[in-house]
Design a protein around this motif. Structure first.
Motif, PDB file in Angstrom:
ATOM      1  N   UNK A  63       0.865  -1.056  -0.005  1.00  0.00           N
ATOM      2  CA  UNK A  63       0.266  -0.142  -0.056  1.00  0.00           C
ATOM      3  C   UNK A  63       0.843   1.165   0.071  1.00  0.00           C
ATOM      4  N   UNK A  64       1.075   1.624  -1.165  1.00  0.00           N
ATOM      5  CA  UNK A  64       2.245   2.846  -1.231  1.00  0.00           C
ATOM      6  C   UNK A  64       1.568   4.121  -1.199  1.00  0.00           C
ATOM      7  N   UNK A  65       0.391   4.565  -1.651  1.00  0.00           N
ATOM      8  CA  UNK A  65      -0.143   5.844  -1.581  1.00  0.00           C
ATOM      9  C   UNK A  65      -1.801   5.775  -1.606  1.00  0.00           C
ATOM     10  N   UNK A  66      -2.366   6.071  -0.474  1.00  0.00           N
ATOM     11  CA  UNK A  66      -3.854   6.029  -0.438  1.00  0.00           C
ATOM     12  C   UNK A  66      -4.450   7.053  -1.236  1.00  0.00           C
ATOM     13  N   UNK A  67      -5.881   6.874  -1.525  1.00  0.00           N
ATOM     14  CA  UNK A  67      -6.437   8.110  -2.171  1.00  0.00           C
ATOM     15  C   UNK A  67      -6.598   9.234  -1.258  1.00  0.00           C
ATOM     16  N   UNK A  68      -6.562   8.963   0.215  1.00  0.00           N
ATOM     17  CA  UNK A  68      -6.541   9.849   1.053  1.00  0.00           C
ATOM     18  C   UNK A  68      -5.329  10.752   1.312  1.00  0.00           C
ATOM     19  N   UNK A  69      -4.170  10.075   0.900  1.00  0.00           N
ATOM     20  CA  UNK A  69      -2.825  10.832   0.777  1.00  0.00           C
ATOM     21  C   UNK A  69      -2.917  12.035  -0.108  1.00  0.00           C
ATOM     22  N   UNK A  70      -3.530  12.332  -1.035  1.00  0.00           N
ATOM     23  CA  UNK A  70      -3.622  13.228  -1.754  1.00  0.00           C
ATOM     24  C   UNK A  70      -4.161  14.720  -0.907  1.00  0.00           C
ATOM     25  N   UNK A  75       3.758  19.951  -0.979  1.00  0.00           N
ATOM     26  CA  UNK A  75       5.244  19.615  -1.325  1.00  0.00           C
ATOM     27  C   UNK A  75       5.431  18.213  -0.878  1.00  0.00           C
ATOM     28  N   UNK A  76       4.802  17.314   0.133  1.00  0.00           N
ATOM     29  CA  UNK A  76       5.034  16.216   0.442  1.00  0.00           C
ATOM     30  C   UNK A  76       4.451  15.313  -0.762  1.00  0.00           C
ATOM     31  N   UNK A  77       3.479  15.538  -1.321  1.00  0.00           N
ATOM     32  CA  UNK A  77       2.836  14.639  -2.394  1.00  0.00           C
ATOM     33  C   UNK A  77       3.778  14.866  -3.490  1.00  0.00           C
ATOM     34  N   UNK A  78       4.084  16.111  -3.667  1.00  0.00           N
ATOM     35  CA  UNK A  78       5.114  16.074  -4.847  1.00  0.00           C
ATOM     36  C   UNK A  78       6.341  14.955  -4.588  1.00  0.00           C
ATOM     37  N   UNK A  79       6.952  15.373  -3.410  1.00  0.00           N
ATOM     38  CA  UNK A  79       8.204  14.477  -3.260  1.00  0.00           C
ATOM     39  C   UNK A  79       7.917  12.883  -3.395  1.00  0.00           C
ATOM     40  N   UNK A  80       6.480  12.602  -2.955  1.00  0.00           N
ATOM     41  CA  UNK A  80       6.341  11.082  -2.970  1.00  0.00           C
ATOM     42  C   UNK A  80       6.111  10.605  -4.664  1.00  0.00           C
TER      43      UNK A  80
END
Length: 246
Positions: A63-70, A75-80
């Protein structure tokens, strides 16, 4: 009976799914930015894929990135997303050499065009590999997955291609992102948290859940082996009873 138990304990679960949690806390404990934790998390992914292959696990889902992680800071999303690009560019060739098939599940409409292109290329390159399947849950939320499947069923009924009475568990399962992937036998969550966070809710109906205190960047083959050992101590009845149960 002892021999049967010994044989079972030497058999890896067919499908192991992991909720990779703890990157941020790992970084905070060391006075580092969250990005440092995510980078170390990529190293843990590499170790775990290799360990799963060595242990004979047929399917590994992360589970690498959830729909809630947006909802996280931009900046953190861009890094991910940058780390995702790096992984797809640097690791896929090695996955292919090792005979690992890559599958990505989730709502890809929110991903950038270049990332979708990298995913398509990676899935195409590894499509025929049979040693192990690595499933990456990306922009994934299980409730939304079920909603999408239900919507597809409704559209097919409205179009006259499907009778309402034909809708059953198999019909819905066939319209999930995981239609071609077996249900998980074991779900592991790292970092000590004890919840499944909108992950494989339908598919996890009979999965065994193991929660470990290790933060994801520190997760090793030994942690995976310990979780599998705990899995084998469980008695899986799938809703039925055994001769010794009441």
């Amino acid at each position: 009976m002892r021999d049967a138990d010994d044989n079972r304990s030497n058999t890896a679960p067919g499908h192991v799914a992991i909720i990779m949690d703890g990157n941020g806390r790992w970084a905070k404990a060391r006075g580092l930015p969250r990005t440092a934790g995510h980078k170390k998390g990529v190293d843990a992914v590499r170790r775990t894929v290799e360990a799963a292959r060595e242990l004979g696990i047929g399917t590994l889902t992360i589970f690498s990135f959830s729909s809630e992680n947006w909802r996280r800071p931009e900046e953190e999303v861009s890094d991910l997303m940058g780390l995702l690009r790096f992984y797809l560019r640097s690791e896929v060739a090695e996955l292919h050499r090792a005979g690992v098939r890559l599958r990505v599940i989730g709502d890809r409409t929110r991903l950038s065009e270049d990332i979708n292109r990298l995913i398509d290329n990676a899935e195409g390159l590894t499509r025929d590999n049979r040693v192990m399947t690595l499933v990456v849950a990306l922009s994934y939320g299980s409730r939304l997955e079920i909603v999408h499947a239900a919507r597809r069923l409704a559209e097919e009924v409205a179009a006259g291609r499907l009778a309402p009475e034909a809708i059953d568990e198999d019909a819905l399962s066939a319209r999930l992102y995981t239609a071609d992937i077996p249900d998980p036998d074991l779900i592991i969550r790292t970092s000590g948290e004890k919840r499944i966070s909108n992950f494989l809710l339908w598919q996890a109906a009979y999965a065994e859940l193991v929660f470990v205190d290790t933060l994801w960047p520190d997760f090793t083959k030994r942690d995976l082996e310990a979780a599998i050992e705990e899995f084998h101590r469980r008695e899986r009845r799938f809703g039925a009873t055994t001769a010794g149960s009441r």
